[in-house]
Enzyme design. Structure first.
Site, short mmCIF file in Angstrom:
data_model
loop_
_atom_site.label_atom_id
_atom_site.label_comp_id
_atom_site.label_asym_id
_atom_site.label_seq_id
_atom_site.Cartn_x
_atom_site.Cartn_y
_atom_site.Cartn_z
N SER A 112 34.26 16.88 40.52
CA SER A 112 34.68 16.20 41.74
C SER A 112 35.97 15.43 41.48
O SER A 112 36.24 14.97 40.36
CB SER A 112 33.61 15.22 42.21
N ASP A 113 36.80 15.31 42.50
CA ASP A 113 37.88 14.33 42.40
C ASP A 113 37.25 12.96 42.27
O ASP A 113 36.09 12.75 42.62
CB ASP A 113 38.81 14.41 43.62
N TRP A 114 38.01 12.00 41.78
CA TRP A 114 37.46 10.68 41.44
C TRP A 114 37.02 9.95 42.71
O TRP A 114 37.83 9.52 43.52
CB TRP A 114 38.49 9.88 40.66
N GLY A 115 35.70 9.85 42.90
CA GLY A 115 35.15 9.20 44.08
C GLY A 115 34.97 10.13 45.26
O GLY A 115 34.66 9.67 46.36
N ALA A 116 35.11 11.44 45.05
CA ALA A 116 35.04 12.37 46.17
C ALA A 116 33.61 12.73 46.57
O ALA A 116 33.37 13.14 47.70
CB ALA A 116 35.80 13.66 45.83
#
Length: 844
Positions: free
Chosen positions: A233-237
């Site tokens: 995942s993208d960071w915090g996605a």
């Protein structure tokens, strides 16, 4: 180098369910969990994509805290203009070497998202508006990074084309456009470079978050394309732990996210989630770790000699490569003969960017450069007779009368004036989109007044994306450097003085102004529902379709020499079977008829004759390119191979690729608007064009390429604006209805503001009295990181804050369960929500 598919059975099966689940989220902001009993080491991931941003102290994903010094290479917007996969692969290898040296296992890059509009704040990180350029150069970068035993992480998958509200927006794209433009570069990189990881985008795609999009991750990425590696995942996605792992997400970042493992274990034990999903995801994390460690353990791995150099030798060699890459990527937009500079000329160097360059973008890719130069220093070093004037402020771009008069006076008494200008850092960044396409007023006035004072003025532009140039007819020359990295100063001087003949070509169209683009001034979409209503008419595809002349077309770039194209032939590829896939060789002779050694980027476009391909269909599309260097008077026969993928179009009615039979024109060009040679061919002989090798990576007929000598199947009724687009048609009110018809299924439902969820944004909280008071909690969470930001970073954070989902608080150390407690309070459960939030805030 070790095979990308490690030998031996995976060992996660020996771990408990809790241990397997723990592997699926980060241990810290940049590290994964280890499982020593299974021989699975922890991995360190670090931002790219144009250099390394390894943080060893305070950690963040926005480029705020300090990182270890590294080489800052030209950004993707610059590198793409080289049209040189071999050069991009060498840059990737250097980034991989620095990752090895600094103990980084996975580099988060490259980004191959399509540049849908020039105002996207993150365009500097992306290659092109064209999927062929993005795919070819993205694959080269991946090969380079992974050749050094470091994993690349291809991003942002998929349809991430605006920064505004990026964590909650919904990219609504019709099936054909999605396949032909926005998925195409990812497909090429996955098939041809086999990245060891892929990063999901923040946004939703057609109503579903990319991190929990089963069709995107399982059916397309793994099923059709044969991807066998880790999805991150993208960071915090990530929104939902269970839905994401069920859909095919392997690793949730950043950590720690102990709630993620707990949610997965509980879901398995309750029967909500199959245990096989956890096993599969854990095996992908193990496979990634084993790939990296196996490759790094091999003594024969590429780059080993470089790793033995001293720090000074190592980074100096990479600085030299950064300079070469920047020079090869420089685009000479115009030249009336003032360049290259006369060695005896007295030169006025004007503009604070000449001493304080804008060389990289802001946000997660912000690098702490090991070595940095500037234009003024390199001109002095080169022995050019030059004087300097600030002309403007480097941070704001403002210019006062004293600065302007000083610059005018200097320019008037000099033989040549070189004005260095462009976009200051606060004008473009990850996290927000540009509001306007203009340069700062002070810089615009500076250019106007210097050109009036000295007609032999050269403008050197620094910035990550297109900018309006109402002054473009006034200078004698314009040299575009984009964001050219830590050695962009030397590279610019190499071109200005003629040591390097510029050979860069624009990988994106430069419009006159935003009103000229397909989306006009309606970009970005502020409503969180981002309708890709222009369909496939992006970049040059739009300008060609509506017959509008941009400021500078796709593929444009001038040289200090001249090239002639001759003798075009298009014939069946040698050795191709009459019963096999469609394969053509496009051959022509390229001659250097000018006075200097130089390189030309020859481009091949395909243009179907009328009515061959059902609408919406571009007038032409890029099929391939080649960069060829020739001595004066030299010539070379250039051969570009085209297979069925160059002709294929997505049939949304059959949900598969087709090659439509009929007549096509093959165009060999120096730019999209400078066609030099043409030839007509006919396609279609009743065969199935099917590649057995690709079949091993397919699950269904959806990837078969149909060729038929019969008339193409009638296509659904396509709205007129997609059959015959006109300037501005996609910003008219009727375009909304036309897009619904093109989309051909019900549009995704817009989620209501209430009841609140963890995906509700900070601005959504204003819908209730408690939410307006809970703003103070957000301020408290953001106060500490904000204290370390400079002015530009604070502006970026202000732009992003209102559209951040509440779940983003988990990346600042707030447990997700506490966030859920806050959400419960917002929904009126004040006491139970408060107790739940506080209890989990201090839970071990």
């Amino acid at each position: 180098m070790a095979d990308q598919q490690p030998a031996g059975s995976l060992r996660v099966s020996g771990l408990s369910l809790e241990e397997r689940a723990q592997l699926l989220a980060g241990e810290s902001h940049w590290k994964t969990y280890a499982a020593p009993s299974a021989g699975i080491p922890s991995l360190f991931l670090s931002d790219g994509p144009h250099g390394l941003r390894k943080q060893e102290g305070a950690q963040d994903c926005m480029g705020i805290a300090e990182s270890r010094p590294a080489t800052c290479f030209p950004t993707a917007s610059a590198l793409a203009c080289s049209f040189d996969p071999e050069l991009v692969e060498r840059v990737g290898a250097a980034i991989g070497e620095e990752a090895r040296r600094q103990g980084v296992d996975v580099v988060l890059g490259p980004g191959v998202n399509i540049k849908r509009h020039p105002l996207c704040g993150r365009n500097f990180e992306y290659f092109s508006e064209d999927p062929v350029v993005s795919g070819e150069l993205g694959a080269a970068m991946v090969r380079g990074i992974q050749s050094r035993g470091v994993g690349a992480c291809l991003k942002h998958f998929a349809a991430n084309s605006q920064e505004h509200a990026r964590m909650v927006s919904d990219s609504v794209v019709d099936e054909r456009t999605l396949r032909e433009l926005y998925l195409a570069p990812f497909e090429h990189v996955v098939r041809h470079a086999r990245p060891w990881s892929v990063m999901t985008a923040y946004n939703k795609l057609n109503g579903v978050y990319c991190s929990e999009h089963e069709w995107l991750l399982r059916e397309v990425l793994r099923g059709e394309w044969g991807f066998d590696a880790a999805v991150v995942s993208d960071w915090g996605a990530m929104s939902s732990s269970v839905a994401s792992v069920r859909a095919g997400l392997d690793l949730c970042m950043p950590g720690p996210r102990r709630d993620h493992a707990r949610a997965l274990v509980e879901a398995v034990r309750s029967g909500e989630l199959e245990e096989d999903c956890v096993n599969e995801a854990a095996s992908h994390i193990e496979r990634l770790a084993r790939r990296v460690k196996a490759c790094q353990a091999e003594g024969s791995i590429g780059g080993a000699p470089a790793l033995s150099l001293t720090d000074e030798e190592f980074y100096r060699a990479h600085a030299d490569l950064a300079r070469e890459a920047a020079a090869q990527s420089a685009v000479l937009l115009k030249n009336d003969g003032v360049l290259p500079l006369n060695p005896d000329a007295k030169v006025a160097v004007i503009g604070a960017f000449a001493r304080m360059p804008r060389y990289q973008g802001s946000g997660s890719s912000r690098i702490n450069p090991k070595i940095i130069d500037n234009i003024w220093y390199r001109l002095e070093q080169r022995g050019v007779a030059a004087e300097y004037a600030d002309g403007c402020d480097p941070t704001t771009g403002d210019a006062d009368e004293r600065q302007l008069l000083e610059a005018e006076t200097l320019a008037a008494r000099s033989d040549v004036a070189v004005v260095v200008a462009g976009l200051p850092a606060r004008y473009e960044s990850e996290g927000f989109d540009r509001k306007l396409m203009v340069m700062p007023r002070g810089m615009r006035e500076l250019i106007d007044r210097i050109c009036a004072a000295n007609p032999r003025t050269v403008v050197v532009l620094q910035g990550g994306a297109p900018m309006e140039m109402p002054w473009r007819d006034s200078p004698a020359a314009i040299l575009l450097m984009y964001l050219s990295g830590c050695q962009g100063g030397g590279a610019a001087v190499d071109v200005l003085v003629g040591d390097v003949n510029p050979s860069g070509k624009l990988a994106e169209t430069w419009p006159v102004d935003p009103a000229q683009t397909a989306l006009g001034t309606t970009y970005p979409d502020m409503d969180n529902e981002v309708f890709y209503r222009e369909g496939p008419f992006v970049g040059y595809r739009y300008y060609d379709a509506v017959d509008v002349e941009p400021a500078f077309p796709f593929g444009h770039g001038e040289s200090y020499t001249e090239f002639a194209y001759e003798g075009l032939e298009v014939k069946a590829h040698e050795g191709a079977s009459t019963e096999g896939p469609l394969e053509f060789d496009v051959s022509f002779t390229l001659r250097n008829i000018g006075p200097r050694i130089g390189a030309e980027v020859a481009q091949v476009y395909i243009a179907p004759t009328s009515e061959v391909v059902p609408p919406p269909c571009p007038v032409q599309w890029l099929a391939g390119f080649a960069k060829i260097e020739l001595e004066p008077g030299g010539e070379r026969q250039v051969v570009l191979h085209l297979d069925e993928t160059a002709f294929r179009k997505w049939d949304a009615s059959l949900h598969r690729w087709r090659v439509y039979p009929g007549g096509y024109e093959i165009r060999v060009a120096s730019s999209s608007r400078d066609v030099r040679l043409t030839a007509s061919i006919a396609v279609g002989d009743g065969r199935w064009a099917f590649n057995p090798e690709q079949a091993r990576h397919r699950r269904s007929i959806a990837e078969e390429l149909l060729m038929s000598d019969q008339a193409p199947m009638p296509s659904p009724q396509v709205p007129e604006i997609y059959r015959h687009p006109t300037p501005g048609c996609f910003v008219q009110p009727e375009s909304a209805r036309a897009f619904e018809e093109l989309y051909a299924r019900p549009l995704p439902e817009r989620p209501p503001v209430t009841p609140f969820t963890i995906d509700s944004t900070v601005s959504d909280m204003g819908a209730c009295w408690l939410g307006r008071r809970l703003y103070r909690i957000i301020d408290w969470v953001m106060a500490e990181p904000a204290s370390k930001m400079n002015r530009d970073q604070k502006a970026m954070m202000r732009e992003m804050a209102a559209d951040m989902p509440l779940r983003s608080l988990s990346t600042s150390g707030i447990p997700l369960e506490s966030v859920k407690g806050f959400v419960s309070m917002l929904n009126g459960h004040y006491l139970t929500g408060f107790i739940y939030a506080v209890r989990n805030l201090f839970r071990k």
